[in-house]
Design a protein around this motif. Structure first.
Motif, short mmCIF file in Angstrom:
data_model
loop_
_atom_site.label_atom_id
_atom_site.label_comp_id
_atom_site.label_asym_id
_atom_site.label_seq_id
_atom_site.Cartn_x
_atom_site.Cartn_y
_atom_site.Cartn_z
N THR A 206 -10.18 12.64 -2.95
CA THR A 206 -10.46 13.54 -2.81
C THR A 206 -11.52 14.00 -1.84
O THR A 206 -12.89 13.04 -1.84
N ASN A 207 -11.45 14.82 -0.73
CA ASN A 207 -12.32 14.90 0.33
C ASN A 207 -12.04 13.34 1.06
O ASN A 207 -12.91 12.51 0.63
N ILE A 208 -11.22 12.93 1.10
CA ILE A 208 -11.45 11.49 1.49
C ILE A 208 -12.02 10.81 2.74
O ILE A 208 -11.88 12.30 4.17
N SER A 209 -12.62 10.03 3.38
CA SER A 209 -13.61 10.06 3.70
C SER A 209 -13.37 8.59 4.88
O SER A 209 -11.83 7.40 4.91
N ARG A 210 -13.88 8.65 6.16
CA ARG A 210 -13.38 7.98 7.26
C ARG A 210 -13.68 6.26 6.85
O ARG A 210 -12.74 5.29 7.34
N GLN A 211 -14.63 5.92 5.80
CA GLN A 211 -14.87 4.74 5.62
C GLN A 211 -12.83 4.21 4.81
O GLN A 211 -12.86 3.03 4.62
N LYS A 212 -12.54 5.45 4.14
CA LYS A 212 -11.22 4.66 3.79
C LYS A 212 -9.76 4.49 4.19
O LYS A 212 -8.71 3.92 4.17
N THR A 213 -10.40 4.32 5.75
CA THR A 213 -9.27 3.85 6.67
C THR A 213 -9.12 2.54 6.67
O THR A 213 -9.90 2.16 6.10
N GLY A 214 -7.87 2.04 5.83
CA GLY A 214 -7.74 1.21 6.23
C GLY A 214 -6.35 0.69 5.83
O GLY A 214 -4.51 1.66 5.52
N LYS A 215 -5.60 -1.05 5.57
CA LYS A 215 -4.29 -1.30 5.05
C LYS A 215 -4.43 -1.06 3.31
O LYS A 215 -5.38 -2.37 2.83
N TYR A 216 -3.37 -0.58 2.93
CA TYR A 216 -3.14 -0.62 0.98
C TYR A 216 -2.14 -1.24 0.74
O TYR A 216 -1.16 -0.80 1.34
N THR A 217 -1.95 -2.38 -0.72
CA THR A 217 -0.92 -2.92 -0.61
C THR A 217 -0.34 -2.78 -2.24
O THR A 217 -1.85 -2.57 -2.42
N CYS A 218 0.23 -2.52 -2.35
CA CYS A 218 0.79 -2.41 -3.96
C CYS A 218 1.62 -3.62 -4.51
O CYS A 218 2.57 -4.02 -3.52
N VAL A 219 1.07 -4.06 -5.48
CA VAL A 219 1.78 -4.77 -6.10
C VAL A 219 2.07 -5.18 -7.77
O VAL A 219 1.63 -5.06 -8.46
N ALA A 220 3.96 -5.30 -7.63
CA ALA A 220 4.03 -4.92 -9.25
C ALA A 220 4.59 -6.74 -9.46
O ALA A 220 4.74 -7.83 -8.27
N SER A 221 4.43 -7.33 -10.23
CA SER A 221 4.69 -8.58 -11.11
C SER A 221 4.77 -8.10 -12.40
O SER A 221 4.49 -7.72 -13.36
N ASN A 222 6.09 -9.41 -13.05
CA ASN A 222 6.45 -9.36 -14.41
C ASN A 222 6.42 -11.28 -14.36
O ASN A 222 6.69 -11.94 -13.54
N GLU A 223 6.67 -11.61 -15.54
CA GLU A 223 7.10 -13.19 -15.81
C GLU A 223 8.60 -13.15 -14.64
O GLU A 223 8.87 -15.06 -14.86
N HIS A 224 8.62 -12.58 -14.25
CA HIS A 224 10.70 -13.00 -13.87
C HIS A 224 10.03 -12.98 -12.45
O HIS A 224 10.76 -13.17 -11.23
N GLY A 225 9.09 -12.65 -11.56
CA GLY A 225 9.11 -12.04 -10.65
C GLY A 225 8.03 -11.03 -9.71
O GLY A 225 7.28 -10.66 -10.75
N GLN A 226 7.63 -11.38 -8.85
CA GLN A 226 6.70 -10.17 -7.83
C GLN A 226 6.84 -10.03 -6.76
O GLN A 226 8.41 -9.95 -6.14
N SER A 227 7.05 -8.20 -6.75
CA SER A 227 6.70 -8.10 -5.86
C SER A 227 5.35 -7.10 -5.24
O SER A 227 4.72 -6.29 -5.26
N GLU A 228 5.76 -6.32 -3.51
CA GLU A 228 4.65 -6.00 -3.21
C GLU A 228 5.33 -5.21 -1.18
O GLU A 228 6.42 -6.03 -0.84
N GLN A 229 4.30 -4.16 -1.32
CA GLN A 229 4.53 -3.15 -0.16
C GLN A 229 2.86 -2.69 0.52
O GLN A 229 2.42 -2.46 -0.37
N SER A 230 3.30 -2.44 2.18
CA SER A 230 1.67 -1.81 1.83
C SER A 230 2.16 -0.91 3.12
O SER A 230 3.56 -0.60 3.61
N LEU A 231 1.22 -0.23 3.34
CA LEU A 231 0.95 1.23 3.92
C LEU A 231 -0.64 1.06 4.84
O LEU A 231 -1.62 0.61 3.95
N TYR A 232 -0.32 2.10 6.09
CA TYR A 232 -1.93 2.18 6.74
C TYR A 232 -2.04 3.45 6.56
O TYR A 232 -1.80 3.95 6.98
N LEU A 233 -3.51 3.42 5.93
CA LEU A 233 -4.13 4.64 6.21
C LEU A 233 -5.04 5.05 7.54
O LEU A 233 -5.84 4.60 7.70
N ASN A 234 -4.78 5.95 8.37
CA ASN A 234 -5.36 5.95 9.16
C ASN A 234 -6.42 7.22 9.10
O ASN A 234 -5.60 8.48 9.13
N ILE A 235 -7.18 7.15 9.31
CA ILE A 235 -8.46 8.58 8.82
C ILE A 235 -8.43 9.65 9.83
O ILE A 235 -9.73 8.37 10.73
#
Length: 580
Positions: A206-235
Motif C-alpha cells: 500500500t502506497n509502495i515507496s521507492r525503498q521497495k525497489t529490488g529483487k523478490y524471490t518466492c520459495v516453495a519446499s516439501n520433503e520431496h523437493g524445493q522450487s523458487e522463482q524471482s521477479l524484480y520490482l522497479n519503483i
C-alpha cells in the motif's frame, strides 16, 4: 518397480481387440484424494477401472505382493452414468468422450499404485495406457506475479501506488512457501488449502515507496523437493530538489545559483528555473548585475519521465526561494503629487502645513531612521514633537506637521532617512510666508456664474452697438442739435454727397464769453457751409436781453475749432458771436 508388471499389461492389451482409442490420466488433488480420468473415442457401453498395487519392499510381477483389482465400473456412460465401486468415489460422465472420478486415497505411502481403464465397444474390450499414481508430489511454484503482470519478471510500478504480489505452489505433502527480498526473508500472508495440494502467498504493498525497489524471490519446499522463482520490482519516483535558502543581495552585484537535486528513477532529469511564468532553460540562474526588478520568487523544477508502453510516468519536484534585492532609500512618489505643492509651501501666519515623504527602499527604514531638522542660516536643529509641531512616521512614510505658524517657523526643513544600504537620503522643504490671507478659492459654481454673467453682458453690448449703428444710420439726414436752436442746413458739405463727412469733436465755441456746445446725438456731427443769419441774430438778442450791449456782426466770420477744412474747399462758417 518390476518391469515384468508392465509387460503383463502389454501382453493383456495385445490379446484384446484394439478397436477405438483410449487413454487414462491421474493427479493428486489433496493429501487424501486424487483424480483419475479415462478418455476415449467411439460409442462405449461400459467403462472399467483397474488398479494394480505393489509394495515397494518386495516388487515382483506376480506373487503375493502384487495384485490387480477391478475397483470401479461405470455403465451406460453415454446416458445414465451408473457407478459401481467399493471405493469412496464421485464420477462425472462426459457424453461420448470421458469419465472423470475423484477417489479417496486410502492406501499406504509405501505402495505403488498403477491404473488403467477399459471400454466395451460393440462387445470388444479396449484397454488404455497405464498411469502410475504417486502418493507424494515435490513442491513446485506454478505462479509468481504482481497483479496483472502475469509472466513478467521485471515489473515497473509508480511510487505511492498499491500493488499485490502473489506466489502459488503445489506439492504433496503441501509445500511450505516463503518470500525473500534479495537475501532477507520478507513477511507475507500464507494460505494452505485443506482440500488441495496448493499453497498461496500474498504480499500487498500500500502506497509502495521507492525503498521497495529490488529483487523478490518466492520459495516453495516439501520433503520431496524445493522450487523458487524471482521477479524484480522497479519503483518509479521523481527527483528531489535540494532547498535553496532565501538570497539577500545588493543592487548591482552579481548572482550565480545552481539548482541542486537528487536524481529519481529513472535518473535522467531535466532542470529549469522559473519566475512568475518566465522559464530559464538551464539549471544555473545567472545575473551579472542584479536589478531591483529581478527580485521575487524563483522555483527550481526538476522532471523525469518513463514510458514502456504499459506504464507512463512523469515525476516532478520543485523548491522555491525568494530573491531580495537591497537598495538605498529614495522618494517613492514624485514631488508634484503632494498636496503641499511639492517641497515648497506658501502659508500665512497662523496657518498650518504638512510636509510628507514616502520611501522606496529595501529594507524599509525603521521609524528611528527618519530624522527631521529645522535649519537657519547657521545651523540645523532636530525637530521633536511639541504642541505646534508633530511627526507621524511608519516604515514607508513620514509626515511633519506644523500648526499655528509663527514668524520663526518660516525657512528650510530637512529630512534625512537611511536604511543601511548606501548613503542616507536627504529631502529639503521650504516654508514661505504669504503677504495676505489667501482668497477663497473659486468653486465650480462660482466659475459657472461668472461665465454666465460675462456672456450676458457681452450679448447686451452687442445689442447696444447694433442699435446705435442703426440709429446713426437713420439720423444722418435729420436735424442737428447745437444746444439752443435747431438749424436746418440748406446745402451739404462741399456739395459732394460721395465724400465722407469729417467728425466734429465736442468742442466749445466762445461767443462773447458764453459757450455754445455742439453735441452729437447718435450720428456724427455734419458741418454745413451756410446758416440762417437772421435766425442767429434773434437767438443772440433773446439770450442777451439787449441788442445795445452786443455788437452785431452780420458779415460771415471764420470760427476756429469747428473742423478742419479740406484743401481748395470753401471755408466753413457759422453765424454767431465770436471773440475778436
Amino acid at each position: 518397480m518390476d518391469n515384468r508388471l508392465t509387460y503383463s499389461w502389454i501382453i493383456l492389451s495385445v490379446l484384446i481387440s484394439t478397436k477405438g482409442t483410449i487413454r487414462i490420466s491421474s493427479y493428486i488433488v489433496a493429501h487424501n484424494k486424487f483424480n483419475i480420468t479415462c478418455q476415449w473415442t467411439g460409442l462405449a457401453t461400459n467403462v472399467i477401472f483397474y488398479r494394480q498395487t505393489q509394495t515397494l519392499a518386495y516388487p515382483s510381477a506376480g506373487g503375493e505382493h502384487s495384485r490387480v483389482d477391478n475397483v470401479l465400473q461405470v455403465t451406460d456412460p453415454e446416458n445414465e452414468c451408473h457407478i459401481q465401486s467399493s471405493l469412496i468415489v464421485a464420477c462425472v460422465c462426459f457424453k461420448y468422450s470421458a469419465v472423470s472420478c475423484i477417489i479417496n486415497n486410502t492406501l499406504e505411502e509405501q505402495l505403488i499404485v498403477q491404473w488403467k481403464c477399459a471400454i466395451y465397444i460393440n462387445g470388444d474390450r479396449i484397454f488404455s495406457n497405464i498411469t502410475s499414481l504417486k502418493t507424494y508430489e515435490p513442491a513446485k511454484i506454478t505462479t509468481f506475479q504482481v497483479d496483472a503482470f502475469q509472466g513478467v519478471s521485471h515489473v515497473t510500478l509508480k511510487e505511492n501506488n498499491t500493488a499485490m504480489l502473489t506466489c502459488i505452489s503445489e506439492g504433496f505433502p503441501i509445500p511450505e512457501i516463503s518470500l525473500k527480498r534479495d537475501t532477507l526473508a520478507f513477511g507475507a500472508s500464507i494460505v494452505q488449502s485443506e482440500i488441495s495440494i496448493r499453497s498461496q502467498l500474498n504480499k500487498t504493498f500500500t502506497n509502495i515507496s521507492r525503498q521497495k525497489t529490488g529483487k523478490y524471490t518466492c520459495v516453495a519446499s516439501n520433503e520431496h523437493g524445493q522450487s523458487e522463482q524471482s521477479l524484480y520490482l522497479n519503483i518509479l519516483y521523481p527527483p528531489s530538489v535540494i532547498r535553496t535558502d532565501n538570497v539577500y543581495i545588493k543592487e548591482g552585484e552579481g548572482l550565480n545559483i545552481t539548482c541542486k537535486y537528487e536524481p529519481g528513477n529513472p535518473p535522467e532529469t531535466a532542470v529549469h528555473w522559473k519566475k512568475e511564468g518566465i522559464i530559464y532553460s538551464n539549471k544555473t540562474l545567472l545575473y551579472p548585475r542584479v536589478a531591483r526588478t529581478d527580485a521575487g520568487n524563483y522555483s527550481c523544477i526538476a522532471t523525469n519521465t518513463y514510458d514502456n508502453g504499459h506504464t507512463n510516468f512523469t515525476g516532478v519536484d520543485f523548491q522555491r526561494f525568494i530573491l531580495h534585492v537591497l537598495f538605498p532609500v529614495s522618494r517613492k512618489i514624485p514631488v508634484t503629487d503632494f498636496s503641499n505643492y511639492g517641497n515648497e509651501a506658501n502659508i500665512y501666519l497662523g496657518g498650518e502645513v504638512t510636509f510628507s515623504f514616502s520611501a522606496l527602499a529595501n529594507p524599509l527604514p525603521t521609524s528611528a531612521e527618519y530624522v527631521w531638522h529645522k535649519c537657519s542660516d547657521t545651523n540645523c536643529t532636530e525637530i521633536t514633537n511639541s504642541s505646534r509641531s508633530y511627526i507621524e512616521t511608519y516604515r514607508d512614510f513620514s509626515n511633519l506637521t506644523v500648526v499655528n505658524i509663527t514668524e520663526s517657523d518660516y525657512g528650510m526643513y530637512i529630512l534625512q532617512v537611511g536604511n543601511g544600504i548606501g548613503k542616507p537620503h536627504t529631502e529639503v522643504y521650504f516654508l514661505k510666508r504669504l503677504s495676505s490671507l489667501p482668497t477663497k478659492p473659486m468653486t465650480n459654481m462660482t466659475v459657472i456664474g461668472l461665465l454666465a454673467g460675462l456672456s450676458g453682458t457681452l450679448i447686451l453690448v452687442i445689442i447696444f452697438v447694433l442699435a446705435e449703428y442703426v440709429h446713426r444710420h437713420l439720423t444722418q439726414t435729420e436735424t442737428i442739435d447745437v444746444g439752443c436752436q435747431s438749424v436746418v442746413p440748406t446745402t451739404s458739405y462741399n456739395d459732394d454727397t460721395t465724400v465722407k463727412l469729417p467728425f466734429v469733436p465736442l468742442d466749445r465755441l466762445d461767443v462773447q464769453g458764453e459757450a455754445i456746445a455742439l453735441y452729437s446725438s447718435a450720428a456724427q456731427l455734419e458741418i454745413y457751409s451756410q446758416i440762417d443769419l437772421q435766425l442767429v441774430e434773434e437767438m443772440i438778442s433773446r439770450n442777451d436781453g439787449s441788442t445795445n450791449e452786443t455788437q452785431l456782426v452780420t458779415e460771415p466770420i471764420r470760427c476756429n475749432g469747428v473742423g478742419p477744412p479740406e484743401p481748395d474747399d470753401e471755408p466753413q462758417y457759422i453765424v454767431g458771436r465770436c471773440g475778436r
